[in-house]
Scaffold this motif. Structure first.
Motif, short mmCIF file in Angstrom:
data_model
loop_
_atom_site.label_atom_id
_atom_site.label_comp_id
_atom_site.label_asym_id
_atom_site.label_seq_id
_atom_site.Cartn_x
_atom_site.Cartn_y
_atom_site.Cartn_z
N ALA A 79 -4.05 8.08 -0.11
CA ALA A 79 -3.19 6.93 0.19
C ALA A 79 -1.91 7.33 0.92
CB ALA A 79 -2.82 6.21 -1.11
N ARG A 91 -6.56 10.55 -4.99
CA ARG A 91 -6.28 9.19 -4.54
C ARG A 91 -4.87 9.09 -3.96
NH1 ARG A 91 -9.00 6.01 -9.74
NH2 ARG A 91 -11.17 6.49 -9.17
N TYR A 133 1.11 2.89 -3.54
CA TYR A 133 -0.01 3.51 -4.24
C TYR A 133 0.07 5.03 -4.36
CZ TYR A 133 -2.52 -0.82 -4.92
OH TYR A 133 -2.87 -2.06 -5.35
N ARG A 154 0.81 -1.22 0.00
CA ARG A 154 0.00 0.00 0.00
C ARG A 154 0.85 1.27 0.00
NH1 ARG A 154 -1.11 1.78 5.48
NH2 ARG A 154 0.10 0.54 6.95
#
Length: 202
Positions: free
Chosen positions: A162, A158, A132, A129
């Motif tokens: 993130a 986004r 991202y 993650r």
């Protein structure tokens, strides 16, 4: 995984890394050729880790912003296929969100003060993650080049959402700074599509 499989995995990542060295040295055509050969070998349905890493690099080797976007989209798709705990490749050695208003003279994948070619990427202990924010930031920069500000804002949002997964280190600070630069760039041009950013590599 057997020792033979692990050796094969390492060989692919080593070859990708060798192509990236050529890219950073300015030999974009040869880098594209080598990465293209590896892509043909692993295939569109191949190992997600390999595809994510290769596509993320391959985007930097493109001259056409539309091709750059296509490869960054492939990288994002491949990242979605990675299992939690898998690391998306070695440090790609590219600026976080390339093209997003970096300080002239900064080398690929580095924050101010680092030497040329020193990559800023999360280490193998960090989760997928963490990758991202940079993926979405790169896509946002691609859409800016293509004069598609609304799509750029979607991916920028986004990336910002993130960014909470980022550590307070060189990589995380570099990505957050690049997000902020692109946010300022888009906010400064609300009435017209933002001008494309200069290519990262000449």
């Amino acid at each position: 995984m057997t020792e033979q499989q692990e050796a094969s995995e390492d060989a692919v990542m080593t070859r990708i890394g060798q192509a990236v060295i050529l890219l950073h040295a300015g030999d974009r055509e040869e880098a594209r050729n080598r990465l293209g050969e590896i892509w043909a070998e692993i295939g569109a349905e191949g190992d997600s880790l390999h595809r994510c890493t290769l596509a993320h690099y391959m985007a930097d080797a493109q001259d056409d912003p539309a091709d750059e976007l296509a490869w960054d989209l492939r990288a994002l798709t491949a990242a979605d296929g990675l299992r939690p705990g898998e690391e998306p490749g070695p440090p790609p050695g590219r600026r976080p969100g390339r093209g997003a208003g970096q300080t002239p003279g900064e080398g690929p994948g580095q924050t101010p003060g680092e030497g040329p070619g020193q990559a800023v990427r999360p280490g193998p202990q960090q989760a997928v993650r963490v990758f991202y924010p940079s993926l979405h930031l790169s896509l946002a920069a691609d859409y800016v080049k293509l004069r598609r500000p609304e799509a750029a804002r979607v991916h920028l949002a986004r990336a910002r959402a993130a960014a909470g997964a980022l550590a307070d280190d060189g990589y995380g600070n570099g990505v957050r700074a690049a997000i902020a630069r692109l946010e300022r760039r888009l906010a400064a041009e609300p009435g017209e599509g933002p001008r494309p950013f200069p290519e990262q590599y000449s």
